[in-house]
Each structure stands twice: as C-alpha cells, then as structure tokens.
Design an enzyme around this catalytic site. Structure first.
Site, short mmCIF file in Angstrom:
data_model
loop_
_atom_site.label_atom_id
_atom_site.label_comp_id
_atom_site.label_asym_id
_atom_site.label_seq_id
_atom_site.Cartn_x
_atom_site.Cartn_y
_atom_site.Cartn_z
N TYR A 117 11.72 -46.44 -12.20
CA TYR A 117 12.50 -47.05 -11.07
C TYR A 117 12.34 -48.52 -10.94
CZ TYR A 117 14.21 -47.56 -6.00
OH TYR A 117 14.94 -47.76 -5.15
N SER A 158 16.59 -53.09 -5.10
CA SER A 158 15.51 -52.72 -4.27
C SER A 158 14.50 -54.11 -4.36
CB SER A 158 14.76 -51.60 -4.96
OG SER A 158 13.50 -51.59 -4.32
#
Ligand code: NAD
Length: 267
Positions: free
Chosen positions: A165, A152
């Site tokens: 995350y 990401s």
C-alpha cells in the site's frame, strides 16, 4: 454550483470517500459517472439519490475494474458516448491487503500495485486522451481537464506491515507530479489528495473499537477522525476554477497527521 456543464468520473464511488465525492460533484452541478467494482446496488442507489437532488445534470453507473485496460476503455467509451466530453477525473479506487513484509505474497503485492498504481495510470492516460481530443471548452473551465488522484498520507509516511500500500501511494506521488509536468502546457491540471484517517470501510477495523480509536487519535493533532465530506470538499475545490493555478501538488486532508505527531512534546 461551480461545476455546471462539466462531466466528472469518480472511480470506486459506490462507497466511502468516492461516494461522498460523487455526491459533492453532483451538488456542484456536474454530470457524474459512478464507477463501481462489485457493489452494483449501492452504485445504483447513489445514482438514484443524486438524480433527485440534481437540476440539469445527469448520473450514469458503469461497472469496471480500474486495473484492467479493457474495463477502463469501456468506462471512458461509455462516458463519451453519453456526455460527449469529460472534464474531471477523480481516480479514487484503492485497496489494502496487509501482511508482514516477509510474508507478503507476490499475488498480494501485485494486486495492490495493480489497483492503486496501474489503475491510476490507466485512468489518467484515458482521461488525458479525452482532454487532448476535446481541447479547451470555452465557458466551461479555464483548464483543458482536471485529474485528482486519491493518494494517502502514506505517499510520504512509511507504514510497517503495509509495504504494498505505502509503495503504491509513494509511486503515485511521482506519477501525479510527472503528469502535471508533462501536460501543464496543455492546461491539464493534475493533483492528489492525501487523506489521513477517514472513517470508512477500509479502516473500520481500527476505528470500530474504543482502543483502536484511542490509538488513532494519538496520531491526529486536530483531535478527530476525518469524515468523507472533508475529502469531498477538497476534491470539489481542486476540480473547480478556484484552484486554476494549482497543479502538481498534493493537498493533505489529514488533521495534521503528516506533521510528525510523535514530536508533540520533547520527542
Ligand atoms: P472504500 O473501500 O470504501 O473505497 C474503495 C473503493 O475502491 C471501493 O468502492 C471499491 O469497490 C473500489 N475498488 C476496489 N478495487 C477496485 C477496482 N479494481 N476497480 C475499481 N474500483 C475498485 O475505502 P475509502 O476509504 O473510501 O478509500 C478510497 C480511497 O481513499 C482509496 O484510494 C484509499 O487508498 C484512499 N484513502 C483512504 C483513507 C481512509 O482513511 N479511509 C486514507 C488514505 C487514503
């Protein structure tokens, strides 16, 4: 058709980015293992659709939680039993459980790290064992094997309220680079894709409202939200011999999100 006679496992491919990658790999001629966590129907529908557009390549659906060693062992065992070899791992599964960091529970922290980081470790380790056992397969690919981690932009961009995350994706950056370093001599290529905002279920809360979409677009210099095909195209290239000299790197598929859009004017 860059992946004829190759076999590709895509984790978490009953939805979103993984589903588009499974489709793209099948269109490139690969046998595809569609791993799902809970949505069996969607995984089976995808396999059925892909069988229709495939020529000689075949699909297989396998349930499994990538954070559990025994599930990962089972996914890889079934893959080798059916196809005899594995050429490409797309380690795509990932989750978000968000909370202000001072309220994040240990359980929420652990679950995200387990799926997003430990799951990536377990699948990469199992894939590397397969690659080393098989050796280079002449006329199939120049590499002994290819691993593509789904990271990401948050492997480099900090994210308030998403501590677990962002930490998992930051950890994944070093996991990917360390594996690329260790297994380069064996001709195993290891890379990541770092998507920016791609329109899937994981971020529906943001793009489904007009205000959310407006705010999101402020973070994307290229002026549009990403689509799953944008990521799938990059994955197919990374899996093919066209990227044979590419290892240990992250391809950002983010419309420029990682270019500090806050500095578009005077800052
Ligand atoms: P998604 O929710 O559609 O896909 C995630 C997939 O992972 C689902 O199919 C889910 O069932 C599967 N999964 C969850 N837990 C699992 C487990 N324990 N074992 C196996 N599979 C499991 O969302 P997506 O946007 O397609 O996300 C795919 C990947 O892309 C994730 O790693 C995510 O972090 C990453 N990503 C997405 C975006 C985005 O904007 N959509 C941006 C950056 C990174």
């Amino acid at each position: 058709m860059r992946l004829i006679n190759q076999t590709c496992l895509v984790t978490g491919s009953s939805s979103g980015i993984g589903k588009a990658i499974a489709r793209k790999m099948a269109m490139e001629g690969a046998n595809v293992i569609i791993n799902y966590y809970s949505d069996k129907t969607s995984a089976e529908e995808l396999a059925h659709d892909l069988e229709e557009i495939s020529v000689d390549n075949e699909m297989m659906v396998v349930k499994g939680d990538v954070s559990k060693q025994k599930d990962v062992d089972n996914i890889f065992r079934k893959t080798i039993d059916k196809f005899g070899a594995l050429d490409i791992l797309v380690s795509n599964s990932g989750i978000q459980i968000d909370a202000p960091s001072h309220e994040l529970t240990l359980e929420q922290w652990n679950r995200v790290i387990d799926v997003n980081l430990t799951g990536q470790f377990l699948c990469a380790q199992a894939a590397i064992k397969c690659f080393l056992h098989q050796g280079i397969r002449p006329n199939i690919s120049k590499a002994m094997g290819k691993i593509i981690h789904m990271s990401s932009v948050h492997e480099i961009i900090p994210w308030a309220g998403h501590l677990n995350y962002a930490s998992s994706k930051g950890g994944l950056l070093m996991l990917m680079k360390s594996l690329a370093l260790e297994y380069g001599k064996d001709k195993i290529r290891v890379n990541s894709i770092a998507p920016g905002a791609i329109q899937t279920a994981i971020n529906e809360e943001v793009w489904s409202s007009k205000k959310g979409m407006e705010n999101l677009l402020k973070l994307i210099p290229y002026g549009r939200i990403g689509q799953v095909e944008d990521v799938a195209n990059a994955a197919a290239w990374l899996a093919s011999d066209e990227s044979d000299y590419v290892t240990g790197t992250t391809i950002f598929v983010d419309g420029g999100m990682s270019c500090y859009p806050g500095f578009l004017d005077n800052g």
